[in-house]
Write an enzyme that holds these catalytic residues in place. Sequence first.
Site, PDB file in Angstrom:
ATOM      1  N   LEU A  21       0.838  -1.200   0.000  1.00 45.21           N
ATOM      2  CA  LEU A  21       0.000   0.000   0.000  1.00 45.21           C
ATOM      3  C   LEU A  21       0.874   1.250   0.000  1.00 45.21           C
ATOM      4  CD1 LEU A  21      -2.780  -1.035   2.530  1.00 45.21           C
ATOM      5  CD2 LEU A  21      -2.569  -1.501   0.073  1.00 45.21           C
ATOM      6  N   ARG A  28       2.245  14.697   6.503  1.00 47.83           N
ATOM      7  CA  ARG A  28       3.152  15.153   7.565  1.00 47.83           C
ATOM      8  C   ARG A  28       4.615  15.273   7.126  1.00 47.83           C
ATOM      9  NH1 ARG A  28       1.458  11.005  12.028  1.00 47.83           N
ATOM     10  NH2 ARG A  28       0.508   9.996  10.225  1.00 47.83           N
ATOM     11  N   LYS A 361      39.044  14.660 -14.960  1.00 49.61           N
ATOM     12  CA  LYS A 361      37.731  14.424 -15.569  1.00 49.61           C
ATOM     13  C   LYS A 361      37.905  13.639 -16.864  1.00 49.61           C
ATOM     14  CE  LYS A 361      35.800  16.286 -18.802  1.00 49.61           C
ATOM     15  NZ  LYS A 361      35.156  17.031 -19.891  1.00 49.61           N
TER      16      LYS A 361
HETATM   17  C1  UD1 Z   1      -3.146   1.768   9.639  1.00 43.34           C
HETATM   18  C2  UD1 Z   1      -4.021   0.696  10.291  1.00 43.34           C
HETATM   19  C3  UD1 Z   1      -3.683   0.633  11.777  1.00 43.34           C
HETATM   20  C4  UD1 Z   1      -2.199   0.364  11.979  1.00 43.34           C
HETATM   21  C5  UD1 Z   1      -1.356   1.387  11.205  1.00 43.34           C
HETATM   22  C6  UD1 Z   1       0.096   0.962  11.222  1.00 43.34           C
HETATM   23  C7  UD1 Z   1      -6.099   0.616   9.060  1.00 43.34           C
HETATM   24  C8  UD1 Z   1      -7.519   1.060   9.036  1.00 43.34           C
HETATM   25  N1  UD1 Z   1      -5.396   1.026  10.123  1.00 43.34           N
HETATM   26  O1  UD1 Z   1      -3.518   2.987  10.217  1.00 43.34           O
HETATM   27  O2  UD1 Z   1      -4.408  -0.388  12.397  1.00 43.34           O
HETATM   28  O3  UD1 Z   1      -1.887   0.401  13.356  1.00 43.34           O
HETATM   29  O4  UD1 Z   1      -1.775   1.454   9.822  1.00 43.34           O
HETATM   30  O5  UD1 Z   1       0.894   1.961  10.683  1.00 43.34           O
HETATM   31  O6  UD1 Z   1      -5.678  -0.083   8.187  1.00 43.34           O
HETATM   32  N2  UD1 Z   1      -3.045   3.816   2.207  1.00 43.34           N
HETATM   33  C9  UD1 Z   1      -3.447   3.730   0.881  1.00 43.34           C
HETATM   34  N3  UD1 Z   1      -4.685   4.166   0.546  1.00 43.34           N
HETATM   35  C10 UD1 Z   1      -5.567   4.665   1.452  1.00 43.34           C
HETATM   36  C11 UD1 Z   1      -5.139   4.756   2.794  1.00 43.34           C
HETATM   37  C12 UD1 Z   1      -3.883   4.314   3.144  1.00 43.34           C
HETATM   38  O7  UD1 Z   1      -2.683   3.280   0.031  1.00 43.34           O
HETATM   39  O8  UD1 Z   1      -6.682   5.015   1.046  1.00 43.34           O
HETATM   40  C13 UD1 Z   1      -1.694   3.338   2.562  1.00 43.34           C
HETATM   41  C14 UD1 Z   1      -0.787   4.430   3.068  1.00 43.34           C
HETATM   42  O9  UD1 Z   1      -0.056   4.993   1.995  1.00 43.34           O
HETATM   43  C15 UD1 Z   1       0.107   3.668   4.035  1.00 43.34           C
HETATM   44  C16 UD1 Z   1      -0.768   2.536   4.540  1.00 43.34           C
HETATM   45  O10 UD1 Z   1      -1.821   2.406   3.615  1.00 43.34           O
HETATM   46  O11 UD1 Z   1       1.209   3.104   3.362  1.00 43.34           O
HETATM   47  C17 UD1 Z   1      -1.340   2.827   5.931  1.00 43.34           C
HETATM   48  O12 UD1 Z   1      -2.162   3.975   5.840  1.00 43.34           O
HETATM   49  P1  UD1 Z   1      -2.279   5.050   6.987  1.00 43.34           P
HETATM   50  O13 UD1 Z   1      -3.212   6.113   6.579  1.00 43.34           O
HETATM   51  O14 UD1 Z   1      -0.935   5.446   7.450  1.00 43.34           O
HETATM   52  O15 UD1 Z   1      -3.031   4.161   8.092  1.00 43.34           O
HETATM   53  P2  UD1 Z   1      -3.121   4.458   9.615  1.00 43.34           P
HETATM   54  O16 UD1 Z   1      -4.279   5.330   9.881  1.00 43.34           O
HETATM   55  O17 UD1 Z   1      -1.819   4.843  10.145  1.00 43.34           O
HETATM   56 CA    CA Z   2       0.392   5.422   9.231  1.00 43.20          CA
END
Ligand code: UD1
Ligand code: CA
Length: 468
Positions: A21, A28, A361
Amino acid sequence: MYHSQATKHGVIRLGLSIVILAAGQGTRMRSELPKVLQLLAGKPLLAHVLACSRALAADDVCVVYGHGGEAVPAAFAGQDIRWALQAEQLGTGHAVQQAMPDMPAASQILILAGDVPLLRATTLQQLIDQTAVDEMAILTVDMEDPTGYGRIIRDDDSVRSIVEQKDASEEQAEIVEINTGVMLCPGASLKAWLLNLENNNSQGEYYLTDIIAMAVADGVRVHGIKANSSVEVMGINDKKQLAEAERAMQARLVDELMAEGVGFADPARVDIRGTLKCGKDVFIDVNAIFEGEVELGDGTKIESNNLIRDSKLGAGTLVHSNCHIEGATTGSDCELGPFARLRPGAALADNVKIGNFVEIKKSTIADGSKVNHLAYIGDAEIGKGVNVGAGTITCNYDGANKHKTSIGDNASIGANVNLVAPVTVGEGATIGAGSTISKSAPAGELTVERAKQTTIPGWKRPIKKDAK
Ligand code: UD1
Ligand code: CA
């Protein structure tokens, strides 16, 4: 179907697909660059996750991208990766769904996050080994401060559900075991569960974590497997975490090199931003920075404060302090610096000496030649056993084009000579100090180009007039 097959590396499982993902925005980071392209140890965050995936020999690796658009796939052009676009970031569950349509039938699907770059393949392999194909597993870790993470709700040794921070009760928020985001799922079941996800939660997102409760309802066992260190599973959200991860990755790279026998004056004061390959008995002093692909031959010694980028140094080469070396190669037993600059295309043979304040160079320099002080050599071909005097330069650029300088074996170029290219100095020729050479200098002869020295009798220095 799950299969296994014996190979020379042992037993490998077939039917493993990996989804990474990487569509999130990474707000941030406060950067124009998509988060997964931020550099860690000289490589994008996503490159580390991909390297870890490749070590597992999966049949299919699919990266879900979105924020940053085509910049992310473009950064990995030519690699064997499937890309799935998530045009709108509607949550982690929605993201995984985007990878499903073209996914080959897989007995197991491993889900990783593109912003967790320190994860080791061995940890993932343990997760895979401990999970039957019809079971699920979540990589968890105990966090001193679990704020912001999904909490693991357990039933003895199985996981019952995951509750996101924003949806957690006070009691649930006390739990320190968190979801790292790494999950292993039975392929067919995952597809079905994803179709049933809803977004009626505090963030209005399709949470991947909601599939746990569905798995439990379907009677699928969900293992919660704890990682050994929270550093390994750390997610990178801002520049501070990126810097922390950088230190952790540097320590890991240096540990690996020390295990191979490389010596460091201080393992905490070296930076490897790319790939560093070392032979036996290499020694590296403090503040050396290696970028891109660097190779150091047996017995190479790197003194303090050197930057070495995309270069290959032969066995026994000694690099004194404060050199800047890029796109260069040396044979064995060369000596560089202090304060030497080798630019792209500097190709030194064996026993070549390049001294202080010398710039080389796009030039080849054959065995045993020396350019020891304050010189510029560009677009030149220098033979064996040549000595280039202090302050000598090749005048290789006429303002529009570059021209070549050739110097034959055993020639001796005096101090402060200008070699106006294109020009050739013959084998064994000697050039008198201070000459500006613009025509070929014949082999074996002394060539001097210099105004005759004269003395003007009775000449007086000007005297300063009184200020009025
Ligand atoms: C997510 C988990 C949480 C976990 C945490 C660990 C879920 C709902 N929650 O939370 O349980 O503790 O990761 O870091 O899964 N991403 C996408 N598309 C989206 C949303 C996210 O590709 O629509 C990707 C982000 O780029 C990232 C990963 O998914 O690589 C996690 O997404 P992020 O938004 O950081 O999730 P958290 O809210 O931190
Ligand atoms: Ca995260």
